[in-house]
Design an enzyme around this catalytic site. Structure first.
Site, PDB file in Angstrom:
ATOM      1  N   ASP A   1     -22.639  58.467   2.104  1.00  0.00           N
ATOM      2  CA  ASP A   1     -22.637  58.900   3.500  1.00  0.00           C
ATOM      3  C   ASP A   1     -22.291  57.714   4.406  1.00  0.00           C
ATOM      4  OD1 ASP A   1     -23.270  60.291   5.922  1.00  0.00           O
ATOM      5  OD2 ASP A   1     -25.334  59.523   5.813  1.00  0.00           O
TER       6      ASP A   1
ATOM      7  N   GLU B   1     -30.780  67.871   9.640  1.00  0.00           N
ATOM      8  CA  GLU B   1     -30.929  66.949  10.766  1.00  0.00           C
ATOM      9  C   GLU B   1     -30.197  67.466  12.015  1.00  0.00           C
ATOM     10  OE1 GLU B   1     -32.675  64.249  10.751  1.00  0.00           O
ATOM     11  OE2 GLU B   1     -31.968  63.045  12.441  1.00  0.00           O
ATOM     12  N   ASP B   2     -28.988  67.976  11.804  1.00  0.00           N
ATOM     13  CA  ASP B   2     -28.121  68.228  12.961  1.00  0.00           C
ATOM     14  C   ASP B   2     -27.967  69.692  13.339  1.00  0.00           C
ATOM     15  OD1 ASP B   2     -27.766  65.544  12.973  1.00  0.00           O
ATOM     16  OD2 ASP B   2     -25.792  65.567  12.014  1.00  0.00           O
TER      17      ASP B   2
ATOM     18  N   ASP C   1      -9.842  32.844  -8.432  1.00  0.00           N
ATOM     19  CA  ASP C   1      -9.715  34.240  -8.847  1.00  0.00           C
ATOM     20  C   ASP C   1      -9.054  35.104  -7.781  1.00  0.00           C
ATOM     21  OD1 ASP C   1     -11.766  34.046  -7.151  1.00  0.00           O
ATOM     22  OD2 ASP C   1     -13.306  34.794  -8.511  1.00  0.00           O
TER      23      ASP C   1
ATOM     24  N   HIS D   1     -16.860  65.566   7.442  1.00  0.00           N
ATOM     25  CA  HIS D   1     -17.712  64.489   6.935  1.00  0.00           C
ATOM     26  C   HIS D   1     -18.484  64.881   5.673  1.00  0.00           C
ATOM     27  CE1 HIS D   1     -20.688  61.318   6.760  1.00  0.00           C
ATOM     28  NE2 HIS D   1     -21.659  62.158   7.085  1.00  0.00           N
TER      29      HIS D   1
ATOM     30  N   HIS E   1     -26.065  67.442   3.492  1.00  0.00           N
ATOM     31  CA  HIS E   1     -26.955  66.331   3.857  1.00  0.00           C
ATOM     32  C   HIS E   1     -27.236  66.203   5.350  1.00  0.00           C
ATOM     33  CE1 HIS E   1     -23.290  63.905   4.689  1.00  0.00           C
ATOM     34  NE2 HIS E   1     -24.097  63.223   5.476  1.00  0.00           N
TER      35      HIS E   1
HETATM   36 MN    MN Z   1     -23.801  61.994   7.207  1.00  0.00          MN
END
Ligand code: MN
Length: 737
Positions: A142, A79-80, A262, A51, A75
């Protein structure tokens, strides 16, 4: 998918557009992410690190700067995993740490996007929390990757992610001009939010896909030939379809698929603006343009800086198609929007970065859809600055609603922003579940809970005025003090004035005359002197200011001749005292006998309007003769009793004046016919009413001011008694001004 291979792809992409890029730090970031996310799996069963690598690849595709790409890689690490933001800072420096921290913080928001009406606030919150717009870009990418892999989630998660995306992320992408991401996100949301409509649209498009593709390629082929003849080097393309916008058009304009112009479209990308117009001319020569469908977004760019020429033409077999003509620069801007301004550059100095700010601000001008509603472009920039660099903080209510407050706001500001009743009953606050002092400075993302008490005696504190930040809270607290403490404010106001009077050596009755006071009340929009005293006692207006104004008025009224007149009376008095002459006392026109003086100017004071029968006292004024007050007139009390200007007066037995005007004030519970009853009563008593004025207070009392002609005190007393006996009368009193 082998993530090591993906990582090599990433580096290759970067080096393709920036051959001199240094990738050591990126390697370090990849290894950190790889080792820290080890063992974590995505719902697809793939190793998690796939990811962040994918996010970095997308950032590299937009040719973003290296810091953004590295931050993309990291990123999810804070957090993880066990890595802290401090460790990121040590390893990768401030800039990257700031970006990672920004993305990490934004994660808090996404759980709380429940109500649609807060979507706009949440978008603003996003922008304001992201002190660097790159944080938003990383977050968008993300989200895009997560949406692309949404098929592995369960249906509930799919729907709620898709809803959040369409409410928060796609409008942001639109504002930032990131059309490519916006379209892909919208199509993905469409797929999960309206699966039936999505499937049916795909089917319809598929049905005559071949036929349409054939048609478009026929157009492209013949155009290619003509452009080559003209010596123009152009890239031609059948425009990719954006399902969601087709669907929206079908729904809002109630059209079938075949009626959407269009749907069939071509795109011509050239090197220069001049060539855009040349291509336009060539196409218009080849095919008949549909009137009213030509749009020059090159001369007039869209709000998000989109530039292109649009025209719709009738094709070879009579079917209309749309052509978009633009340069490569415009094309890039059309696809990645604001991200174009963070193009990768090696060794960019601080100075150079700053000089880029101007071009970024140009973007800023165009970020918001409502740009056209703002007349003044500066105002728009201000609006944006507020949103992005932030004079605001955004906090949550216990229910998860978002409130916007000025930066520096406290829990008190928060309470008043909900309701003044909440603020007025507030005794404390919890922030993120912990009790905090009332002067705590709120931060974006805080959860705030107000603790209130219904106990009597609780309420705002005067100190709060210096604590709160928002003008809303300030004015609501002021209102509270003005209303709740009116009586004591008035008292305090009077005391302040008396103290100041002593200091400046004036008496109350000298300055507080109707002709001095009334214009001031009018000028400052007060109804009564009490209203003004309330404000003075409350501290919103200084007593000195009022007295200065009065002194000014007073001095103006003192002409020299007035001064002389006063001296005359005094000297007469002196003379008579000296000679000890027995003088025949004569009453003046208004039935007053001044002890020791005959024939001087006598005036019944207008503040208390004495009538025969009242106990009275005289006061020698400057220039206005002797003014006669009731002895119970409060103005007399405030005159210096010792003054040699006080003089004995009494009523003559038979007054020369036939009638006196007296003011009375009736307070009653407001009801219909009350005024009529009072008026009848006065008429029945054979009295003349000179003036009547009625108003209703906010708490439903009627205040009726009457001016009545009477002969003496006993007549007045009879009338007052009669009025008092009417129903619903609360008070009848003589007015003292
Ligand atoms: Mn992420």
């Amino acid at each position: 998918m082998n993530y090591n291979e993906e990582y090599d792809k990433l580096k290759a992409k970067i080096l393709a557009h920036a051959p001199d890029a240094k990738t050591d730090l990126l390697d370090k970031a990849f290894h950190l992410a790889d080792s820290m996310h080890k063992g974590q799996l995505r719902k697809s069963g793939e190793p998690f690190v796939i990811h962040p690598v994918a996010v970095s690849i997308m950032l590299a595709d937009m040719e973003m700067d290296m810091s953004s790409i590295i931050a993309g890689m990291l990123h999810d690490v804070v957090e993880d995993t066990a890595v802290t933001i401090e460790e990121i800072r040590e390893m990768f420096g401030d800039e990257i740490a700031l970006l990672v921290d920004g993305v990490t913080k934004l994660k808090r928001i996404q759980t709380y996007t429940k109500e649609e009406q807060h979507a706009e606030n949440l978008r603003k919150m996003f922008l304001s929390m992201a002190s660097d717009i790159r944080v938003v870009l990383i977050k968008l990418v993300d989200r895009l990757h997560n949406m692309r892999t949404l098929q592995y989630m369960n249906t509930d998660a799919q729907v709620s992610k898709a809803r959040e995306t369409i409410e928060i992320y796609t409008p942001l992408a639109h504002r930032l001009g990131m059309t490519k991401i916006k379209w892909e996100l919208e199509d993905l949301c469409f797929k999960y939010l309206e699966p039936d409509a999505y499937e049916s649209l795909i089917k319809q498009i598929d049905q005559n896909r071949e036929q349409k593709e054939e048609y478009i390629s026929k157009v492209l082929d013949s155009l290619k030939g003509k452009l080559a003849d003209a010596g123009i080097n152009a890239f031609l393309d059948g425009r990719p379809k954006h399902l969601y916008s087709v669907h929206k058009k079908m729904v809002t304009q109630n059209k079938t698929l075949n009626q959407i112009y269009d749907l069939m479209a071509i795109r011509v990308i050239v090197d220069t603006v001049q060539e855009c117009y040349t291509v336009l001319g060539i196409i218009h020569e080849m095919y008949t343009p549909v009137p009213g469908r030509f749009k020059d977004y090159i001369a007039m760019p869209k709000a998000n800086l989109y530039q292109s020429l649009h025209t719709t033409l009738i094709g070879p077999d009579g079917h209309p198609f749309e052509a978009q003509i633009r340069t490569w620069d415009m094309h890039k801007t059309a696809e990645i929007g604001i991200a174009a301004h963070w193009k990768y550059k090696e060794g960019v100095s601080e100075k150079e970065r700053n000089s880029e700010l101007d071009s970024k601000l140009a973007w800023v001008h165009n970020l918001f859809d409502n740009q056209k509603e703002l007349e003044d472009p500066n105002e728009f920039v201000e609006t944006f600055k507020m949103d992005l660099f932030t004079d605001e903080v955004f906090v949550f209510t216990p229910k998860g609603d978002v409130k916007s407050l000025p930066k520096g706001s406290t829990p008190i500001d928060f309470a008043y922003s909900i309701h003044s009743a909440i603020g007025n009953k507030m005794v404390g606050a919890k922030v993120n579940g912990e009790i905090k002092p009332l002067n705590y400075k709120l931060m974006t993302g805080d959860f705030v809970e107000v603790i209130t008490s219904q106990a009597p005696g609780k309420g705002p504190n005067r100190d709060w005025l210096s604590i709160v930040k928002s003008s809303e809270a300030k004015s609501k607290i002021r209102q509270y003090f003005k209303k709740e403490h009116r009586e004591s404010n008035i008292e305090r106001g009077k005391e302040m004035i008396n103290r100041e009077l002593k200091r400046i050596n004036y008496t109350y009755s000298q300055l507080f005359k109707d002709e001095f006071v009334d214009p001031i009340l009018q000028k400052y929009r007060f109804h009564t002197l009490d209203d003004m005293l309330n404000v003075i006692g409350f501290g919103e207006m200084s007593e000195r200011k009022l007295l200065n104004l009065l002194v000014e008025e007073y001095k103006k009224s003192q002409s020299q001749s007035d001064e002389k007149a006063a001296e005359e009376i005094l000297s007469k008095l002196e003379v008579k005292k000296d000679k000890k002459e027995k003088i025949k006392e004569r009453h003046s026109d208004n039935g007053i006998i001044v002890k020791g003086i005959d024939n001087c100017l006598v005036r019944l004071s207008r503040c208390c309007n004495p009538v025969p029968g009242d106990s009275i006292v005289g006061y020698i004024t400057r220039g206005r003769g002797v003014s006669v007050h009731r002895t119970d007139c409060p103005n007399v009390a405030s005159m210096e009793v010792s003054s040699d200007r006080m003089i004995d007066v009494r009523w003559a037995d038979t007054s020369a004046k036939s009638s006196y005007v007296v003011d009375i004030c009736v307070t009653a519970i407001d009801r219909s016919r009350l005024l009529l009853q009072i008026a009848n009563l006065i008429a029945d008593s054979k009295l003349n009413m000179k003036a009547i004025n009625a108003r209703t207070t906010r708490d439903k009392y009627a205040i009726i001011d009457l001016s009545i002609e009477i002969n003496d005190r006993s007549e007045l007393d009879r009338l007052v008694n009669k009025i008092s006996m009417l129903d619903d009368i609360v008070d009848v009193s003589r007015t003292v001004k």
